[in-house]
Design a protein around this motif. Structure first.
Motif, PDB file in Angstrom:
ATOM      1  N   ALA A 262      -1.456  -0.370  -4.024  1.00 24.17           N
ATOM      2  CA  ALA A 262      -0.090  -0.214  -4.520  1.00 24.17           C
ATOM      3  C   ALA A 262      -0.098   0.762  -5.688  1.00 24.17           C
ATOM      4  CB  ALA A 262       0.467  -1.556  -4.965  1.00 24.17           C
ATOM      5  N   VAL A 263       1.002   1.454  -5.894  1.00 28.57           N
ATOM      6  CA  VAL A 263       1.142   2.397  -7.003  1.00 28.57           C
ATOM      7  C   VAL A 263       1.845   1.666  -8.145  1.00 28.57           C
ATOM      8  CG1 VAL A 263       2.044   4.626  -7.748  1.00 28.57           C
ATOM      9  CG2 VAL A 263       1.294   4.306  -5.366  1.00 28.57           C
ATOM     10  N   ALA A 264       1.079   1.231  -9.125  1.00 25.87           N
ATOM     11  CA  ALA A 264       1.635   0.442 -10.223  1.00 25.87           C
ATOM     12  C   ALA A 264       2.424   1.312 -11.193  1.00 25.87           C
ATOM     13  CB  ALA A 264       0.520  -0.295 -10.959  1.00 25.87           C
ATOM     14  N   VAL A 265       3.607   0.830 -11.572  1.00 30.07           N
ATOM     15  CA  VAL A 265       4.468   1.504 -12.541  1.00 30.07           C
ATOM     16  C   VAL A 265       4.773   0.483 -13.637  1.00 30.07           C
ATOM     17  CG1 VAL A 265       6.678   2.645 -12.928  1.00 30.07           C
ATOM     18  CG2 VAL A 265       5.495   2.925 -10.735  1.00 30.07           C
TER      19      VAL A 265
ATOM     20  N   SER B 119      14.125  -5.483 -17.082  1.00 27.40           N
ATOM     21  CA  SER B 119      15.430  -4.910 -16.787  1.00 27.40           C
ATOM     22  C   SER B 119      15.309  -3.427 -16.433  1.00 27.40           C
ATOM     23  CB  SER B 119      16.389  -5.100 -17.966  1.00 27.40           C
ATOM     24  OG  SER B 119      15.855  -4.552 -19.150  1.00 27.40           O
ATOM     25  N   ILE B 120      14.365  -2.733 -17.076  1.00 22.12           N
ATOM     26  CA  ILE B 120      14.133  -1.327 -16.713  1.00 22.12           C
ATOM     27  C   ILE B 120      13.529  -1.243 -15.317  1.00 22.12           C
ATOM     28  CG2 ILE B 120      12.876   0.778 -17.301  1.00 22.12           C
ATOM     29  CD1 ILE B 120      13.019  -0.015 -20.209  1.00 22.12           C
ATOM     30  N   CYS B 121      12.634  -2.173 -14.991  1.00 19.37           N
ATOM     31  CA  CYS B 121      12.071  -2.214 -13.637  1.00 19.37           C
ATOM     32  C   CYS B 121      13.173  -2.406 -12.602  1.00 19.37           C
ATOM     33  CB  CYS B 121      11.054  -3.346 -13.518  1.00 19.37           C
ATOM     34  SG  CYS B 121       9.433  -2.997 -14.249  1.00 19.37           S
TER      35      CYS B 121
ATOM     36  N   ALA C 135       0.833  -1.211   0.000  1.00 17.62           N
ATOM     37  CA  ALA C 135       0.000   0.000   0.000  1.00 17.62           C
ATOM     38  C   ALA C 135       0.862   1.253   0.000  1.00 17.62           C
ATOM     39  CB  ALA C 135      -0.927   0.002   1.214  1.00 17.62           C
ATOM     40  N   GLY C 136       0.595   2.137  -0.976  1.00 19.79           N
ATOM     41  CA  GLY C 136       1.318   3.397  -1.065  1.00 19.79           C
ATOM     42  C   GLY C 136       2.711   3.291  -1.649  1.00 19.79           C
ATOM     43  N   LYS C 137       3.162   2.091  -2.013  1.00 22.72           N
ATOM     44  CA  LYS C 137       4.516   1.896  -2.532  1.00 22.72           C
ATOM     45  C   LYS C 137       4.489   1.737  -4.050  1.00 22.72           C
ATOM     46  CE  LYS C 137       6.618  -0.123   1.607  1.00 22.72           C
ATOM     47  NZ  LYS C 137       5.547   0.200   2.549  1.00 22.72           N
ATOM     48  N   ARG C 138       5.498   2.274  -4.706  1.00 21.77           N
ATOM     49  CA  ARG C 138       5.631   2.160  -6.160  1.00 21.77           C
ATOM     50  C   ARG C 138       6.171   0.772  -6.498  1.00 21.77           C
ATOM     51  NH1 ARG C 138       5.939   6.644  -9.388  1.00 21.77           N
ATOM     52  NH2 ARG C 138       7.760   5.837 -10.519  1.00 21.77           N
ATOM     53  N   VAL C 139       5.405   0.051  -7.327  1.00 18.03           N
ATOM     54  CA  VAL C 139       5.755  -1.320  -7.672  1.00 18.03           C
ATOM     55  C   VAL C 139       5.777  -1.444  -9.191  1.00 18.03           C
ATOM     56  CG1 VAL C 139       5.186  -3.747  -7.380  1.00 18.03           C
ATOM     57  CG2 VAL C 139       4.616  -2.105  -5.567  1.00 18.03           C
ATOM     58  N   CYS C 140       6.861  -1.975  -9.713  1.00 11.91           N
ATOM     59  CA  CYS C 140       7.072  -2.003 -11.164  1.00 11.91           C
ATOM     60  C   CYS C 140       6.817  -3.381 -11.755  1.00 11.91           C
ATOM     61  CB  CYS C 140       8.509  -1.586 -11.473  1.00 11.91           C
ATOM     62  SG  CYS C 140       8.816  -1.240 -13.223  1.00 11.91           S
TER      63      CYS C 140
ATOM     64  N   ALA D 177       9.610  -2.082  -5.240  1.00  7.28           N
ATOM     65  CA  ALA D 177       9.610  -3.511  -5.559  1.00  7.28           C
ATOM     66  C   ALA D 177       9.346  -3.714  -7.042  1.00  7.28           C
ATOM     67  CB  ALA D 177       8.549  -4.240  -4.737  1.00  7.28           C
ATOM     68  N   VAL D 178       9.729  -4.878  -7.520  1.00  7.41           N
ATOM     69  CA  VAL D 178       9.398  -5.330  -8.869  1.00  7.41           C
ATOM     70  C   VAL D 178       8.577  -6.600  -8.702  1.00  7.41           C
ATOM     71  CG1 VAL D 178      10.285  -6.206 -11.069  1.00  7.41           C
ATOM     72  CG2 VAL D 178      11.513  -4.387  -9.847  1.00  7.41           C
ATOM     73  N   THR D 179       7.498  -6.714  -9.446  1.00  6.44           N
ATOM     74  CA  THR D 179       6.684  -7.919  -9.350  1.00  6.44           C
ATOM     75  C   THR D 179       6.515  -8.584 -10.703  1.00  6.44           C
ATOM     76  OG1 THR D 179       4.614  -8.881  -8.505  1.00  6.44           O
ATOM     77  CG2 THR D 179       4.439  -6.736  -9.595  1.00  6.44           C
ATOM     78  N   THR D 180       6.766  -9.872 -10.708  1.00  2.03           N
ATOM     79  CA  THR D 180       6.509 -10.733 -11.853  1.00  2.03           C
ATOM     80  C   THR D 180       6.691 -12.167 -11.377  1.00  2.03           C
ATOM     81  OG1 THR D 180       7.005 -11.200 -14.170  1.00  2.03           O
ATOM     82  CG2 THR D 180       8.879 -10.651 -12.767  1.00  2.03           C
ATOM     83  N   ASP D 181       6.877 -13.085 -12.309  1.00  2.77           N
ATOM     84  CA  ASP D 181       7.013 -14.481 -11.937  1.00  2.77           C
ATOM     85  C   ASP D 181       8.317 -14.724 -11.172  1.00  2.77           C
ATOM     86  OD1 ASP D 181       4.747 -14.598 -13.429  1.00  2.77           O
ATOM     87  OD2 ASP D 181       5.691 -15.508 -15.175  1.00  2.77           O
ATOM     88  N   ASP D 182       8.255 -15.647 -10.208  1.00  2.00           N
ATOM     89  CA  ASP D 182       9.432 -15.910  -9.379  1.00  2.00           C
ATOM     90  C   ASP D 182      10.618 -16.390 -10.202  1.00  2.00           C
ATOM     91  OD1 ASP D 182       8.199 -18.314 -10.007  1.00  2.00           O
ATOM     92  OD2 ASP D 182       8.276 -19.130  -7.973  1.00  2.00           O
ATOM     93  N   THR D 183      10.371 -17.082 -11.316  1.00  2.00           N
ATOM     94  CA  THR D 183      11.464 -17.547 -12.155  1.00  2.00           C
ATOM     95  C   THR D 183      12.302 -16.382 -12.683  1.00  2.00           C
ATOM     96  OG1 THR D 183       9.827 -17.615 -13.935  1.00  2.00           O
ATOM     97  CG2 THR D 183      10.430 -19.702 -12.931  1.00  2.00           C
ATOM     98  N   ILE D 184      11.636 -15.338 -13.129  1.00  2.00           N
ATOM     99  CA  ILE D 184      12.324 -14.161 -13.657  1.00  2.00           C
ATOM    100  C   ILE D 184      13.084 -13.452 -12.535  1.00  2.00           C
ATOM    101  CG2 ILE D 184      12.011 -11.926 -14.793  1.00  2.00           C
ATOM    102  CD1 ILE D 184       9.408 -13.100 -16.010  1.00  2.00           C
ATOM    103  N   LEU D 185      12.425 -13.294 -11.402  1.00  2.00           N
ATOM    104  CA  LEU D 185      13.043 -12.579 -10.284  1.00  2.00           C
ATOM    105  C   LEU D 185      14.226 -13.346  -9.704  1.00  2.00           C
ATOM    106  CD1 LEU D 185       9.832 -11.262  -8.488  1.00  2.00           C
ATOM    107  CD2 LEU D 185      11.220 -10.152 -10.253  1.00  2.00           C
TER     108      LEU D 185
END
Length: 304
Positions: free
Chosen positions: A193-196, A202-204, A170-175, A215-223
């Motif tokens: 959440a503040v979606a970016v 790679s830009i995230c 909540a209130g955090k910028r997440v890419c 934070a960056v959110t996507t699949d755990d494999t990528i992260l």
């Protein structure tokens, strides 16, 4: 404070260079060629009912859409222009099973937001790039598979102690990436959440390292791949909070191609190619190979 911010920014730039393989950075971490399996080409294979296959046969090779900035999954070495990773190996397996030498594969980097369009317009014959199968996408393209099950997770800086899961955003910028399932889930399920959104992960990660996002959110494999490249600066936070079945995207009307790829996935899982490819790519992140998921031959009344 200004000096500290400047130092952090310089550190971020240096780390991103290391993570993304820019000139002067450490070598790109990836599979060693000698550890990758070789795939037997089915020289007698024929698929006349597939217009996609017929067109590829006429030109002498297949064109596959991929990612180029996902460590251990789909990554392009800027020095050699060589693609590597688990998804790249899946693409090679499919090429061999369809009767084309994997060495003839033409790779085309396609952003997440453009995958459906690329398949619909015939820019690519199939797509292998952390492509989550869902009902909305099935209205636009076809899917073979799944060949892997991932889960959405969060990547944060190593010194982050307040984010342990999506409930803390909540209130955090997440890419995340424009047009992706993780971005859509973030916006729908965690609207505080503040979606970016950007075109690539790679830009995230660049924005995460330079303190532009929390934070960056996507699949755990990528992260896992990004965290493995900068283990002193990045980490995964909490547990996966979704299931993401990865499929191979094909033109929607080409059922013959879709089912042929389903056959190929099952064959390469059975003969050991799938696990060998995983161990040589995603396995380098330290996470052991899971059991492959059952193939879903939707619309046929059959599943593996």
């Amino acid at each position: 404070m200004q000096r500290r911010i400047a130092a952090l920014a310089l550190t971020a730039v240096a780390l991103l260079a290391a993570a993304c393989g820019r000139e002067g950075s450490p070598p790109v971490k990836g599979p060693k060629p000698e550890s990758l399996p070789a795939y037997t080409v089915d020289t007698g294979f024929q698929l006349p009912d597939s217009p996609t296959w017929r067109a590829a046969k006429g030109r002498g090779h297949l064109t596959v859409g991929v990612k180029e900035d996902q460590p251990y999954l789909g990554e392009k070495d800027p020095a050699t222009n060589v693609y590597s990773g688990f998804d790249i190996e899946i693409a090679k397996m499919m090429s061999a099973s369809l009767g084309f030498d994997p060495r003839t594969l033409a790779y085309r980097t396609i952003a997440s937001a453009n995958r459906e369009t690329a398949l619909q317009n015939g820019q690519i014959d199939y797509y292998v790039g952390t492509y989550t199968i869902n009902d909305l996408r099935k209205k636009q393209v076809g899917f073979a598979g799944p060949y892997y099950i991932a889960g959405q997770s969060l990547l944060v800086r190593k010194d982050e102690n307040d984010i342990h899961g999506p409930q803390d955003l909540a209130g955090k910028r997440v890419c995340s990436v424009a047009g992706s399932t993780p971005l859509r889930r973030l916006q729908q399920d965690y609207p505080r959440a503040v979606a970016v959104a950007y075109d690539t992960y790679s830009i995230c990660v660049d924005n995460l390292l330079s303190l532009q996002v929390a934070a960056v959110t996507t699949d755990d494999t990528i992260l896992m791949g990004f965290a493995a490249k900068a283990p002193d600066e990045l980490k995964l936070a909490g547990k996966p909070f979704s299931k993401e079945p990865y499929g191979i995207g094909v033109p929607r009307g080409d059922t013959a191609l879709r089912l042929a790829l389903d056959d190929a996935i099952e064959a390469h899982e059975k003969n050991g190619d799938w696990k060998k490819a995983y161990d040589a790519t995603l396995g380098l992140s330290g996470v052991p190979a899971p059991k492959p998921p059952a193939v879903d031959r939707y619309g046929t009344g059959r599943s593996a």
